[in-house]
Motif scaffolding. Structure first.
Motif, PDB file in Angstrom:
ATOM      1  N   SER A 135      46.250  51.879  14.837  1.00  0.00           N
ATOM      2  CA  SER A 135      46.835  52.612  13.721  1.00  0.00           C
ATOM      3  C   SER A 135      45.725  53.276  12.922  1.00  0.00           C
ATOM      4  N   VAL A 136      46.053  54.423  12.320  1.00  0.00           N
ATOM      5  CA  VAL A 136      45.080  55.174  11.534  1.00  0.00           C
ATOM      6  C   VAL A 136      45.737  55.587  10.220  1.00  0.00           C
ATOM      7  N   ASP A 137      45.120  55.197   9.117  1.00  0.00           N
ATOM      8  CA  ASP A 137      45.633  55.548   7.799  1.00  0.00           C
ATOM      9  C   ASP A 137      45.041  56.875   7.318  1.00  0.00           C
ATOM     10  N   LYS A 138      45.704  57.478   6.351  1.00  0.00           N
ATOM     11  CA  LYS A 138      45.241  58.745   5.794  1.00  0.00           C
ATOM     12  C   LYS A 138      43.842  58.583   5.203  1.00  0.00           C
ATOM     13  N   GLY A 139      42.956  59.526   5.529  1.00  0.00           N
ATOM     14  CA  GLY A 139      41.596  59.511   5.016  1.00  0.00           C
ATOM     15  C   GLY A 139      40.640  58.616   5.770  1.00  0.00           C
ATOM     16  N   GLU A 140      41.134  57.921   6.780  1.00  0.00           N
ATOM     17  CA  GLU A 140      40.305  56.975   7.525  1.00  0.00           C
ATOM     18  C   GLU A 140      39.561  57.687   8.651  1.00  0.00           C
ATOM     19  N   VAL A 141      38.311  57.258   8.882  1.00  0.00           N
ATOM     20  CA  VAL A 141      37.528  57.739  10.023  1.00  0.00           C
ATOM     21  C   VAL A 141      37.344  56.569  10.989  1.00  0.00           C
ATOM     22  N   VAL A 142      37.903  56.720  12.176  1.00  0.00           N
ATOM     23  CA  VAL A 142      37.836  55.667  13.186  1.00  0.00           C
ATOM     24  C   VAL A 142      36.997  56.178  14.354  1.00  0.00           C
ATOM     25  N   MET A 176      40.215  61.191  10.796  1.00  0.00           N
ATOM     26  CA  MET A 176      39.645  61.518  12.109  1.00  0.00           C
ATOM     27  C   MET A 176      39.585  60.299  13.018  1.00  0.00           C
ATOM     28  N   VAL A 177      39.758  60.560  14.302  1.00  0.00           N
ATOM     29  CA  VAL A 177      39.462  59.587  15.355  1.00  0.00           C
ATOM     30  C   VAL A 177      38.424  60.235  16.251  1.00  0.00           C
ATOM     31  N   VAL A 178      37.255  59.610  16.355  1.00  0.00           N
ATOM     32  CA  VAL A 178      36.125  60.218  17.062  1.00  0.00           C
ATOM     33  C   VAL A 178      35.687  59.320  18.214  1.00  0.00           C
ATOM     34  N   VAL A 179      35.862  59.815  19.435  1.00  0.00           N
ATOM     35  CA  VAL A 179      35.279  59.144  20.603  1.00  0.00           C
ATOM     36  C   VAL A 179      33.847  59.631  20.725  1.00  0.00           C
ATOM     37  N   THR A 180      32.879  58.716  20.686  1.00  0.00           N
ATOM     38  CA  THR A 180      31.483  59.153  20.642  1.00  0.00           C
ATOM     39  C   THR A 180      30.551  58.144  21.279  1.00  0.00           C
ATOM     40  N   HIS A 181      29.416  58.663  21.781  1.00  0.00           N
ATOM     41  CA  HIS A 181      28.317  57.814  22.250  1.00  0.00           C
ATOM     42  C   HIS A 181      27.182  57.798  21.229  1.00  0.00           C
ATOM     43  N   GLU A 182      27.382  58.462  20.093  1.00  0.00           N
ATOM     44  CA  GLU A 182      26.353  58.539  19.067  1.00  0.00           C
ATOM     45  C   GLU A 182      26.496  57.333  18.126  1.00  0.00           C
ATOM     46  N   MET A 183      25.795  56.256  18.450  1.00  0.00           N
ATOM     47  CA  MET A 183      25.983  55.002  17.713  1.00  0.00           C
ATOM     48  C   MET A 183      25.539  55.079  16.242  1.00  0.00           C
ATOM     49  N   PRO A 184      24.363  55.632  15.922  1.00  0.00           N
ATOM     50  CA  PRO A 184      23.980  55.723  14.504  1.00  0.00           C
ATOM     51  C   PRO A 184      24.990  56.528  13.690  1.00  0.00           C
ATOM     52  N   PHE A 185      25.512  57.591  14.292  1.00  0.00           N
ATOM     53  CA  PHE A 185      26.522  58.412  13.628  1.00  0.00           C
ATOM     54  C   PHE A 185      27.792  57.593  13.376  1.00  0.00           C
ATOM     55  N   ALA A 186      28.264  56.882  14.395  1.00  0.00           N
ATOM     56  CA  ALA A 186      29.476  56.077  14.252  1.00  0.00           C
ATOM     57  C   ALA A 186      29.302  55.033  13.161  1.00  0.00           C
ATOM     58  N   LYS A 187      28.133  54.427  13.121  1.00  0.00           N
ATOM     59  CA  LYS A 187      27.874  53.404  12.108  1.00  0.00           C
ATOM     60  C   LYS A 187      27.850  54.003  10.705  1.00  0.00           C
ATOM     61  N   ALA A 188      27.343  55.226  10.591  1.00  0.00           N
ATOM     62  CA  ALA A 188      27.155  55.841   9.273  1.00  0.00           C
ATOM     63  C   ALA A 188      28.439  56.394   8.670  1.00  0.00           C
ATOM     64  N   VAL A 189      29.331  56.949   9.499  1.00  0.00           N
ATOM     65  CA  VAL A 189      30.463  57.695   8.935  1.00  0.00           C
ATOM     66  C   VAL A 189      31.804  56.988   9.035  1.00  0.00           C
ATOM     67  N   SER A 190      31.896  55.934   9.837  1.00  0.00           N
ATOM     68  CA  SER A 190      33.206  55.350  10.127  1.00  0.00           C
ATOM     69  C   SER A 190      33.646  54.346   9.077  1.00  0.00           C
ATOM     70  N   ASN A 191      34.948  54.297   8.867  1.00  0.00           N
ATOM     71  CA  ASN A 191      35.548  53.189   8.129  1.00  0.00           C
ATOM     72  C   ASN A 191      35.811  52.015   9.061  1.00  0.00           C
ATOM     73  N   ARG A 192      36.050  52.361  10.330  1.00  0.00           N
ATOM     74  CA  ARG A 192      36.361  51.323  11.317  1.00  0.00           C
ATOM     75  C   ARG A 192      35.825  51.766  12.671  1.00  0.00           C
ATOM     76  N   VAL A 193      35.317  50.807  13.418  1.00  0.00           N
ATOM     77  CA  VAL A 193      34.799  51.069  14.759  1.00  0.00           C
ATOM     78  C   VAL A 193      35.599  50.238  15.752  1.00  0.00           C
ATOM     79  N   ILE A 194      36.013  50.893  16.831  1.00  0.00           N
ATOM     80  CA  ILE A 194      36.747  50.223  17.905  1.00  0.00           C
ATOM     81  C   ILE A 194      35.881  50.254  19.158  1.00  0.00           C
ATOM     82  N   PHE A 195      35.659  49.084  19.742  1.00  0.00           N
ATOM     83  CA  PHE A 195      34.921  49.004  21.007  1.00  0.00           C
ATOM     84  C   PHE A 195      35.909  48.747  22.133  1.00  0.00           C
ATOM     85  N   MET A 196      35.927  49.697  23.097  1.00  0.00           N
ATOM     86  CA  MET A 196      36.813  49.581  24.249  1.00  0.00           C
ATOM     87  C   MET A 196      36.011  49.313  25.512  1.00  0.00           C
TER      88      MET A 196
END
Length: 252
Positions: A24-31, A200-220
């Motif tokens: 689930s993704v809430d308004k304003g959330e970056v996943v 936003m939902v961002v599929v990425t390999h950029e780990m520092p970026f994901a750590k810096a901008v996300s409210n939540r991180v999902i590892f698949m």
């Protein structure tokens, strides 16, 4: 809540790509969605945006159900007219930009707002120029995609998505086709969107970026969500051994 996916299943032949995934993704959330290649990340986005049909589960936008699974196991999508309405809620930015090569940059941004959403040409062009200016490429409005660098093309693709005024933006590895210098350009734009509370939902390999901008991180991995949480938890104190193995690669 903008997006809710429940118990999503997807097969390609005998291969189970997504196994009972809920998100689930809430308004304003970056996943941010991270994980090894082949883990099902891009397929998850393609199911969320109806580019792939699911084999089980339920997808809702803005509290309204677009696809559900009946008790007998049959997957039921809303009709074509309603599906078009659901598609107005989101935009997907691809790895390879997917710009129309025979359209100018300005026309790439205005074509859908005019012909899909019924906006006036003047309104669409004003919005497009404001977005291109925000992306730092207003001077490229009359250029064609082949005349732009990869980083510029991806910024055009993001501007084109924003021109549709979506509730949520999906990014499928938006920097994977770019060299490191151009990657920084695109990540800066996405970071600015995050600061403006764009969902936003961002599929990425950029780990520092994901750590810096996300409210939540999902590892698949292997078609399932192995672990999720806030960035500090997932990156600095992962609980699952599979997550630890994956992140070790990026620490070297």
């Amino acid at each position: 809540m903008i997006l809710e996916m429940k118990n999503i299943q997807k097969h390609f032949g005998d291969h189970e790509v997504l196994r009972d995934i809920s998100l689930s993704v809430d308004k304003g959330e970056v996943v941010s969605v991270i994980g090894p290649s082949g883990s099902g990340k891009s397929t998850l986005l393609r199911c969320a945006t109806f580019l792939e049909t699911i084999d089980g589960g339920e997808i809702s936008y803005m509290g309204n159900c677009a696809v559900k699974t009946k008790p007998d196991g049959e997957v039921s999508y809303v009709d074509a007219k309603d599906l078009r309405r659901f598609r107005n809620y989101y935009e997907l930015v691809f790895q390879q930009f997917n710009l129309f090569p025979h359209y100018s940059i300005l026309k790439n941004l205005t074509d859908a707002p005019i012909h899909v959403q019924g906006r006036s040409k003047e309104q669409a062009e004003q919005t497009a120029m404001e977005l291109l200016d925000k992306m730092g490429i207003a001077d490229k409005a009359e250029a064609y995609p082949y005349q732009l660098s990869g980083g510029q093309q991806q910024r055009v693709a993001i501007a084109r998505a924003l021109a549709m005024d979506p509730e949520i933006l999906f990014f499928d590895e938006p920097t994977s086709a770019l060299d490191p210098e151009l990657t920084g350009e695109v990540l800066k734009v996405i970071r600015q969107l995050a600061e403006s509370h764009m969902t936003m939902v961002v599929v990425t390999h950029e780990m520092p970026f994901a750590k810096a901008v996300s409210n939540r991180v999902i590892f698949m991995a292997d078609g399932v969500i192995v672990e999720q949480g806030d960035p500090e938890q997932v990156f600095d104190n992962p609980q699952e051994e599979r997550t630890k193995q994956f992140l070790r690669v990026f620490e070297r």
